[in-house]
Every structure is written in C-alpha cells, then in structure tokens.
Design a protein around this motif. Sequence first.
Motif, short mmCIF file in Angstrom:
data_model
loop_
_atom_site.label_atom_id
_atom_site.label_comp_id
_atom_site.label_asym_id
_atom_site.label_seq_id
_atom_site.Cartn_x
_atom_site.Cartn_y
_atom_site.Cartn_z
N GLY A 174 1.82 2.20 -15.21
CA GLY A 174 1.15 0.91 -15.31
C GLY A 174 0.86 0.27 -13.98
N ILE A 175 0.53 1.09 -12.98
CA ILE A 175 0.26 0.59 -11.63
C ILE A 175 -1.25 0.52 -11.40
N ASN A 176 -1.75 -0.64 -11.07
CA ASN A 176 -3.17 -0.81 -10.74
C ASN A 176 -3.41 -0.87 -9.24
N ASP A 177 -2.39 -1.31 -8.52
CA ASP A 177 -2.50 -1.49 -7.07
C ASP A 177 -1.17 -1.07 -6.45
N ILE A 178 -1.19 -0.01 -5.66
CA ILE A 178 0.06 0.51 -5.07
C ILE A 178 0.74 -0.55 -4.22
N TYR A 179 -0.04 -1.28 -3.43
CA TYR A 179 0.54 -2.27 -2.52
C TYR A 179 1.30 -3.35 -3.30
N ARG A 180 0.65 -3.91 -4.30
CA ARG A 180 1.29 -4.98 -5.09
C ARG A 180 2.46 -4.46 -5.90
N SER A 181 2.34 -3.24 -6.40
CA SER A 181 3.41 -2.69 -7.24
C SER A 181 4.73 -2.60 -6.49
N LEU A 182 4.66 -2.40 -5.17
CA LEU A 182 5.88 -2.24 -4.39
C LEU A 182 6.72 -3.52 -4.37
N TYR A 183 6.09 -4.69 -4.46
CA TYR A 183 6.90 -5.91 -4.46
C TYR A 183 6.86 -6.64 -5.82
N GLU A 184 6.04 -6.16 -6.76
CA GLU A 184 6.00 -6.81 -8.07
C GLU A 184 6.73 -6.03 -9.16
N GLN A 185 6.78 -4.73 -9.05
CA GLN A 185 7.43 -3.91 -10.08
C GLN A 185 8.79 -3.42 -9.58
N LYS A 186 9.81 -3.65 -10.41
CA LYS A 186 11.18 -3.34 -10.01
C LYS A 186 11.46 -1.85 -9.89
N ASN A 187 10.64 -1.03 -10.55
CA ASN A 187 10.92 0.41 -10.57
C ASN A 187 10.08 1.21 -9.56
N VAL A 188 9.43 0.50 -8.63
CA VAL A 188 8.61 1.16 -7.61
C VAL A 188 9.27 0.97 -6.25
N PHE A 189 9.55 2.08 -5.56
CA PHE A 189 10.27 2.04 -4.29
C PHE A 189 9.44 2.72 -3.19
#
Length: 584
Positions: A528-543
């Motif tokens: 459910g990632i639309n933007d790699i950059y945002r996912s890194l600080y918005e989604q808890k399961n992306v490191f």
Amino acid sequence: MPYKKVLNTIENNLFTFSFSVVLCLFVISLSIFYPLFQTNDDIVMAMIASGTGFSNVPDEHFYMTNVLLGKILENLYSFLPDYPWYGYYIIFVHFISNVILLYALLKYKFSWTRFSFFVFYFVAIQMYFLMNLQFTTTAFIAGQSGVFLFFAVVNREKSTDTNMLSHDTPHPSLPLKGGGLGRGWGLYFIGAMLLLLSALIRINSFYLILILSVPLFSINIMKHSNKKILTEYLIFLLSVFILSAAAQGYNKYYYKQDKDWNDFYERINLIALNFIDNKNAVYNMETKHIFDKANWSVNDFLMLRSCFYADPELYGKQKLEQILSNFKPYKYYMTKKSFFNAFIDIFQNKVVWTILFVLLIFVSYSNNKRNIFPKIVLTAILVGTLIIYLIIFKKVPERAYLPMFSFIAFISLFHIDGSIGFSGKLFGKTFRDSIRMILPVIGFLSLLSVLNGYYKEGQLNDLKNQAIKQAIKNLNPTPDKVFVVWGTNFPYEFFSPFDNLNIYFSKFNILTTVSNNPINAEMMKEFGINDIYRSLYEQKNVFLISNILCNSLFRQYVKEHYFRDIEFVPYYDSDIFQVYKAVI
C-alpha cells in the motif's frame, strides 16, 4: 616412445586436454579459496532472476544484461528455484572461456613452455577474476576467448617439426589437428558465439574487447594480406557484428513492449550514462543555473548521485533531458590533481603490478620481438588512451582496467616461442638467457605470495559471508515489513555465488531507491505504498537501510519537497549494515 604417444594423444584430443586441465584448476581453486561477487550488481540480478527479495516471482529484466540471458535464467529459477543458477552461470562462463583460451593457445603453437605459462597466467591473473566475480569482467573474458580462438585458427601453423624434447633451445611449434572441436569454420562459429555471449552479458565489455583487438587483427591482416585471410576476417567480424546488433535490437524491442519497463530502461540509461558513470553533468557554481531551471537543489543532485532517485517526476525523463541539454558532451571539468590521483590509484593496485610482471616474463620468452612488440606496444597505447578517456569523462573501476591489462598479458603469452631451461651454469651464455633462467624462479616465488594472498582473501570472504547471514538472522525480517535499501548500504556482494538466496530473502522484502520500476511497483502495491519517501516516515512497517550521511540527505530532501522535519531512530545495527526508522 611413451613421450610421442602422449603428444599424439594430446594432438588428437586437444579440447579434452584443455578441458581437463582447466577443470582441475577450477576444482582446486574453488575447493581451497572462497569466491565472492566484487559488486552488488550481480547479486541484485540474481535476486531479480530468482524472484527473491525484490519480488515473489522470477523476472528476466536485468537492465545491464541482455534479456535473452535473463529469460534463460528466469526459466531455470522457475523450474528449480533452490539452485543458485546465476552463480553457476557466471562461473561456467569463466570456466569455458579459460578452456577456450588454453585450447587456442596450444592450437596456435604447442609447447610445454606455453602450457606451463598458461597455468602461471591462470594463477596470477585469471584466478583473481574468479575470486572476485563480476559480470563486466566475465563478459570481457568470454569475448577475449572468442578473439583468440579466431586468431589461433586464422593463423594456424604449418610447421611439421615435432622436436619437443629440447629444453635448451626454443621449442618449435607442433601443428595440431582439430583436437575435438572441429576445424575451420566450426571454430570460427564457436569464436563468434563467445563474442556474442560477451555482448549478451554486458555490451560495454564486448565493445571494449573489439577495440582492443584492433592492433592484433590489423597487424595480422597487413602481415598476411591475401584474399583468403581477408575473407575469413570479413566474414567472422561481419557475423559477430550482425549477431550482436540483432541481440541488442531484440533487447530494446523487448523492453519497448512494456511501457513501464521501457520508461524505466530509458530513464535509468540517462541517469547511469550521464550522472553516475559520466563526469560531465556536474553541479558547481558554473552549472548551478542549469539545475535551478529544472527546480533541482544541490541536495536533489546529491540524492541522485548517491542512488536515491525514486521520484518519477523530479527524476523523470523530461527533467533529465532538460538538464543534459545544457551540458556539452565532452567538456572537461576534472582538475589536474584529480586526474593524476586517479592514475596513482590505478598503479597502487597490486594486481596491476602482478600483471605487468607476468607481461615482462612472457615477453622475455618471445624470440621474435619484431612480431610481438608492435602488437603489445599498440595495444598498450590503446589501453592508456582508453584509461585516460575514462578517467576524464566517466569513471575507471578496476573491473574495467584490470581486464585491459590482462589482455596485453595474454597477447604476450600467445606469442611465446622460447623454452624454460637451465644450462647448468649460474648465468646463461647471454644476458637474455640469464634473464630467462632467473625470471621463472622469481615468478614461482611470486606465485606463492599471490596464492597466499588469495587464501587470506578467501578467509576474509568467508567471514563476510557468515557476517551477512548472521546479520539477516539477527534482524529477523518478517513478511509484514519492507526495507528500502539505499544504494550500496546493504552489502549484497557478501553472498556467495553458491548461496541459495531463497533461504535468506523469503521473508526479507526489499524496495530499491534507484527508480520506480515494475518490480518495485508490485512490492509497493502489496504494501500500500504510493510514495517511497513519505512511506518511510508515515508507515510503521517501512524501514530504511542507510547510513548517517545518506540520512542527512534524505532529511533535507523531505524538508525541501514535503515541508516536514524528520529524524531517524536506529532500528537495527550490525557491523555491516544499519537499519533506521524515520519519524516526524
């Protein structure tokens, strides 16, 4: 006599002899020493082919290797997924290339001196490439074997003297029959196929081997300028060019059939050729206005140079072409100090000096200096010119310059016609005889040092391999997490060519930072990632697998483009890679 029977057996089974010798060398080398890949490129391609880490299914799109080879590997992994087919394929190409090199060497002119020096050449030079596997050098070696096979056949010896017993005088040539591979056009076909294989593995290596072959071929054509020789050269080279062009055409056609892959292919070519590998597009006070027009900051440029360019708009084809249109193709930006430092770096490499020493030994065993010197000198001038060009306008990693030096060494090996022997005196009758007596002793002692170095390097490689496996085990990745790997911050190259990657990446989901591509897109969709950059600080399961310097670039990037202030919290730390979680 038994000796003559041995010679007759070799004469009738030259390919079998070459195959057996190289097989023994490979078995011994791979049993004692521990090879690894030199860069992360090969393991990344192995992961794509096997459908591990980046995706759940095997894929044929390798970008730098032709899709024809990609499809073969994809099918092998689909059929038998638990075998490391990529590693097998790279090692097999090294193996068959060395078989052909030995076969060509002995077919051109047989002597035990030439055979002995091939073993010396293998240990001193080829074993380095075997211990540090890289598809660029693999492609070069395949092309080199094709060139010398053709050269051996087109210059096949006519001598009938078979006096092989003398050790005090130069060995005359022993004319050999086909020896198990066929004659004439059959061998030309095999040579052409090896050059085609080189083009399929990496087209740049193929071009390089053809350029370096120009002095060798040109001098030979001028020396034997008859219609038959010219016809053979023309047919062979035309066949090679047509086959390689067809393979390249198919590769481009295949990518164009899929819009997403074609966009990725064009964008990655623009970036790799003009920003990463090319020193032309630089950011400084003189060029700042070019990037300002494209709304690029210096941080955006540094993000790209450090291999994080996943924004399809900022790093899209249109923006890249807009920036590149303002740069002259061959403008010189390098300082004199940087230029000379690059040269110094090359000659600080111990392997370069090993190759040069091997070259010296081989040249000393050539009785016909008029035949060998023009080929070596012109090829050396060509190598020097290519290195200068690469230093100024692109980059010159050792996987580019070491094969070029080794090519010169093999030219000298190919023209050896002297013999190893001792007259019973401390010094020979002439200075050259003395040198010929001393150099093999020095060479043997040097080989012991080289082998000791390979052994130590193998031990270190083993430790690296154990470290990466233990680090992944300690990280304990789970299927609900995804890790964004920034460029070279994850040491993929610590995996062995014999490792089954499924064991380590079945739960280790990876996204790359190099660009949006169809493989990345599938993984992003799954999480459910639309933007790699945002996912890194918005989604808890992306490191993020990164380092402190890269984190500062990312922090600035987010501030400039998303107007957010973020920090990085360490999630996992090992001696070989670090994992962070970005938080607002």
